[in-house]
Design a protein around this motif. Structure first.
Motif, PDB file in Angstrom:
ATOM      1  N   GLU A   1      -5.504   5.069   0.590  1.00 61.52           N
ATOM      2  CA  GLU A   1      -4.615   4.911  -0.562  1.00 61.52           C
ATOM      3  C   GLU A   1      -5.391   4.875  -1.875  1.00 61.52           C
ATOM      4  O   GLU A   1      -4.950   5.440  -2.889  1.00 61.52           O
TER       5      GLU A   1
ATOM      6  N   LEU B   1       1.026   4.097  -2.773  1.00 62.49           N
ATOM      7  CA  LEU B   1       0.763   5.495  -2.414  1.00 62.49           C
ATOM      8  C   LEU B   1       1.851   6.412  -2.961  1.00 62.49           C
ATOM      9  O   LEU B   1       1.565   7.448  -3.578  1.00 62.49           O
TER      10      LEU B   1
ATOM     11  N   LYS C   1       0.817  -1.202   0.000  1.00 65.23           N
ATOM     12  CA  LYS C   1       0.000   0.000   0.000  1.00 65.23           C
ATOM     13  C   LYS C   1       0.859   1.264   0.000  1.00 65.23           C
ATOM     14  O   LYS C   1       0.560   2.245  -0.683  1.00 65.23           O
TER      15      LYS C   1
END
Length: 502
Positions: A436, A407, A403
């Protein structure tokens, strides 16, 4: 230095303005005044301008009139001047009483009062309920007695607030537009220099206690008429004491005090002439005693709290004046070893040729970094051409999950493909919602980006001991630990003008 009318006109929080102004290291200079206005959201520019050019000034400007900062408004051939009081001067009088200093200002949305809650509407609502109850359920004279008690409470509250530095237009109106010296010999001399002290309460504080208790008792007339009459008789002692102090001790009469004395005298007459002596029980007497104890305790409590607050503010103002000294800040800043970052691709914002360079070492998942980024964004907004910013997100692939990688890829895509404002907006949105998927949606692409530059940048941060976030770096020097990051606002102008630092 007093400029109440000016502060009121600009709709600024007087206590906040006074605190910031008094804590400025250059207090009470024009620079301190200008900086404080900027801090409160009133953008301004100061000039030394010969009087011959004053006709070219805007309709409103700030000048130093009679040695005090004042708002000057053109009104035909005359000028309205707002400082301690409002007055009107012609052109010749204004030029004669003013220095060449002028300050041109522009009010912004942040210039509104910062008060968290305004109690006056609630107070007026309570007054309205009491008035309605009195006139609809009691006799005319009983209702009139309660009206006088409300007037006494209102005036006493104004005096109570004025004791702690708040401006009272009501007291100012009653005392009149006398000169400053006359004001000192009348209202100020009697009210502010009151030497009475019983458990820390002044004579004027007991006026608030008395009228507040009397309002409650007045609501139960005629059942409490005997007790109310008793208190009006006791008020004769207060009247005599006040007149003695004014006539023989201070040798000056205070219009506010005389107004309160008039209220007490009229209530005494109403009590004697129109109130019958209704029998009262021991229970009524006990409840009355409890009422006065509660009112006395409440006034004493708030008086002590506000006194402590005022004392702390004065102490903090002195400490901050020392702390906000630029030379002291600069010496603390330069005590740290200068950091030389390796050239690497990163998020660079603002004017890349600016003399003031701010680097922020940050982490999107750091809760404290949100405030650091807000400060950075505020600086970019206020000084878009005078500052460059570098955002240095720490990133290690072996410790980052999918994640975080996604991002950073989204941030990088937005940075390279969209305007700077949208990039800053995406970071602001991230710290608000921490989603995200939302940032990826803003980027319009979920394709992975090359994050090698972030890996090298993180190694560079670590080698310089920058492991915790957020960290501000100013022209290669780490922001001093002795200062809060928000304090940068007090030094940024001088940092940009300091050629030695650049």
């Amino acid at each position: 230095m007093i400029f109440d009318k000016l502060i009121n006109y600009l709709k600024l929080d007087k206590q906040e303005f006074s605190f910031q102004f008094n804590s400025h290291p250059n207090y009470p200079s024009a620079l301190a005044f200008s900086d404080t206005l900027n801090f409160m959201g009133v953008k301004n520019d100061a000039y030394e301008l010969d009087k011959e050019y004053w006709d070219e000034l805007p309709e409103e400007f700030i000048a130093i009139v009679d040695n005090s900062f004042a708002l000057v408004k053109k009104s035909g051939a005359s000028y309205s001047v707002y400082s301690e009081k409002a007055k009107t001067l012609n052109k010749e009088e204004l030029h004669k009483k003013s220095t060449d200093f002028v300050l041109l200002f522009e009010k912004t949305e942040n210039a509104e009062s910062k008060a968290v809650f305004n109690f006056k509407p609630l107070l007026y609502a309570v007054f309205a309920i009491i008035l309605g109850y009195s006139f609809f359920t009691q006799t005319l004279f009983e209702a009139l007695f309660n009206v006088l008690s409300l007037a006494g409470v209102y005036i006493s509250l104004e005096i109570f607030n004025q004791k702690f530095g708040n401006t009272s237009t009501v007291i100012g109106s009653i005392c009149g537009d006398a000169s400053a010296s006359q004001a000192t010999n009348s209202c100020d001399k009697i009210i502010k220099q009151d030497k009475t002290s019983i458990l820390g309460l002044k004579f004027s504080d007991f006026s608030l206690i008395y009228f507040t208790g009397l309002i409650v008792l007045g609501l139960f007339l005629p059942a409490t008429s005997y007790i109310v009459k008793g208190f009006t008789f006791v008020s004769v002692l207060a009247i005599a004491y006040s007149l003695y102090i004014q006539a023989f001790v201070e040798k000056a009469f205070c219009r506010v005090c005389l107004l309160i004395i008039s209220i007490l005298a009229v209530q005494l007459v109403l009590g004697i002439v129109f109130f019958q002596n209704m029998p009262f029980t021991v229970g009524t007497l006990l409840l009355t005693a409890i009422l006065w104890i509660l009112v006395f305790s409440a006034v004493l409590y708030f008086s002590n709290i506000l006194s402590q607050k005022e004392s702390l503010q004065k102490s903090n103002a002195k400490n901050l004046r020392f702390k906000r000294n630029y030379e002291l800040f600069k010496s603390q800043l330069l005590e740290n070893e200068k950091i030389e970052f390796q050239d690497s691709e990163t998020f660079a914002l603002g004017n890349e040729n600016a003399k003031l360079r701010l680097s922020i070492v940050s982490n999107p998942y750091c809760g404290y970094c949100k405030d650091g980024h807000k400060i950075m964004e505020g600086l970019l907004e206020k000084y878009p051409d005078d500052i460059s910013v570098q955002i240095r997100f720490n990133y290690s692939p072996e410790r980052a999950d999918e994640k975080y990688t996604q991002l950073l890829s989204a941030f990088k895509h937005i940075y390279h493909n969209k305007p700077q404002k949208e990039f800053l907006k995406s970071i602001e949105e991230w710290f608000e919602i921490k989603d995200e998927n939302k940032i990826v949606s803003l980027a319009g692409s979920s394709a992975p980006e090359d994050l090698a530059a972030f890996i090298e940048m993180t190694k560079d941060n670590t080698s310089n001991g920058l492991n915790f976030t957020p960290i501000f770096i100013l022209n290669g020097y780490q922001f001093p630990d002795k200062y809060d990051r928000e304090d940068i606002w007090f030094f940024v102008d001088e940092l940009m003008e300091d050629e030695d630092f650049q």
